[in-house]
Design an enzyme around this catalytic site. Sequence first.
Site, PDB file in Angstrom:
ATOM      1  N   HIS A 183       0.834  -1.204   0.000  1.00 61.60           N
ATOM      2  CA  HIS A 183       0.000   0.000   0.000  1.00 61.60           C
ATOM      3  C   HIS A 183       0.871   1.258   0.000  1.00 61.60           C
ATOM      4  CE1 HIS A 183      -2.858  -3.012   1.509  1.00 61.60           C
ATOM      5  NE2 HIS A 183      -3.830  -2.194   1.154  1.00 61.60           N
ATOM      6  N   HIS A 226      -0.164  -3.380   8.640  1.00 62.46           N
ATOM      7  CA  HIS A 226       1.288  -3.511   8.523  1.00 62.46           C
ATOM      8  C   HIS A 226       1.946  -3.074   9.814  1.00 62.46           C
ATOM      9  CE1 HIS A 226       1.852  -4.590   4.295  1.00 62.46           C
ATOM     10  NE2 HIS A 226       0.854  -3.777   4.012  1.00 62.46           N
ATOM     11  N   ASP A 230       7.318  -2.020   8.258  1.00 65.23           N
ATOM     12  CA  ASP A 230       6.886  -2.250   6.874  1.00 65.23           C
ATOM     13  C   ASP A 230       6.668  -0.925   6.145  1.00 65.23           C
ATOM     14  OD1 ASP A 230       6.819  -4.953   7.479  1.00 65.23           O
ATOM     15  OD2 ASP A 230       4.683  -4.950   7.928  1.00 65.23           O
TER      16      ASP A 230
END
Length: 340
Positions: A183, A226, A230
């Site tokens: 993302h 996440h 990350d």
Amino acid sequence: MGSVSKTVISARGASPDDEQNGTKNGISNGSEWAKCIFLFFFLFIAGMSNWAVLAYTHDYVPRESLPDIVFSLVSEQRWASSLGDFCVALCIVMLGALLVIHQHRGTILKRVVFCAGTLYAMRSVTLAATQLPSGYTDNQGRCRDQVESEAGVFFGRLFEQTIRIGFQSKDQMLCGDLLFSGHTLVMVTCSLAVAYYLPKSIKPLQWVSHVACLIGMICMTISRTHYTIDVVIAYWLSNMVFRMYHAYCEVDMCMERRKSILYSWWPCRIVDWLEQDIVPGRLENRCQLPWRRSTPRGQERGGASAESSDSSVTMCDNITTSHHQKHVSISSSSTYPLPC
């Protein structure tokens, strides 16, 4: 002026007549099609490799979440996951709108696709190398059951991920798709492209994508989609790949590009091929709707030939154009720009 231009071309290993006759329309179009096909398969294979790794590693990922500094400060906010997805979509829409209005939309699209493909290729390596458990409070309830690895199960999951383009149900999902955040790489790459290529008259619109990117990264963490690491790694790598690509493009002479330390990094060899028909330097950010024909003002900086039927192909070898003139002197050791 003409003699200088011929000297530059000869130094690149081509005859002086190549400036006018070396690149025919058929050859140029064939080269552009080859680049488009390469970029399509590069991004497709990079994305597929991510989904393939997830389909396989789901059955081996532990279910006990790891400690995280944000998790210890903020409880899981499930609503933030949907908001994060919205921020991703908004950044993509902003990039799409930019491609519609920008004169050099084809060049921008090629650059963004290569950056995204490179990042997804990196991500597939990290996913395969280290499997992190999901950070949800209830991993057992949010993640699908783990089963014995079978070819049918693997290909079924891979097909499902492919048709959904990586998006999953929020309740029953494949887990382990973590290091690093997909993302975030999409949001950061889109927002960087929007900020870099927006014409000056509408430059303030870049803050829409910047704010969406920031909110999206926060949502990825507080929703526990996440881990913090990350998001941080994805932010760093996305910036690195995008800025290194464009730093290479902004080296204002092809011969200087080959001397740059960037050229020793093997992806820049591919970048050099992708940019060979584009005049070195920064693109001129100018609006032009796709259904409007450009006026025959000559070739624009940064490869207007790819977007206009009224101009010929601008090759990296052609140092002089009507809007991008270079006066250079070539010695046995280096090149020096002279004042115009």
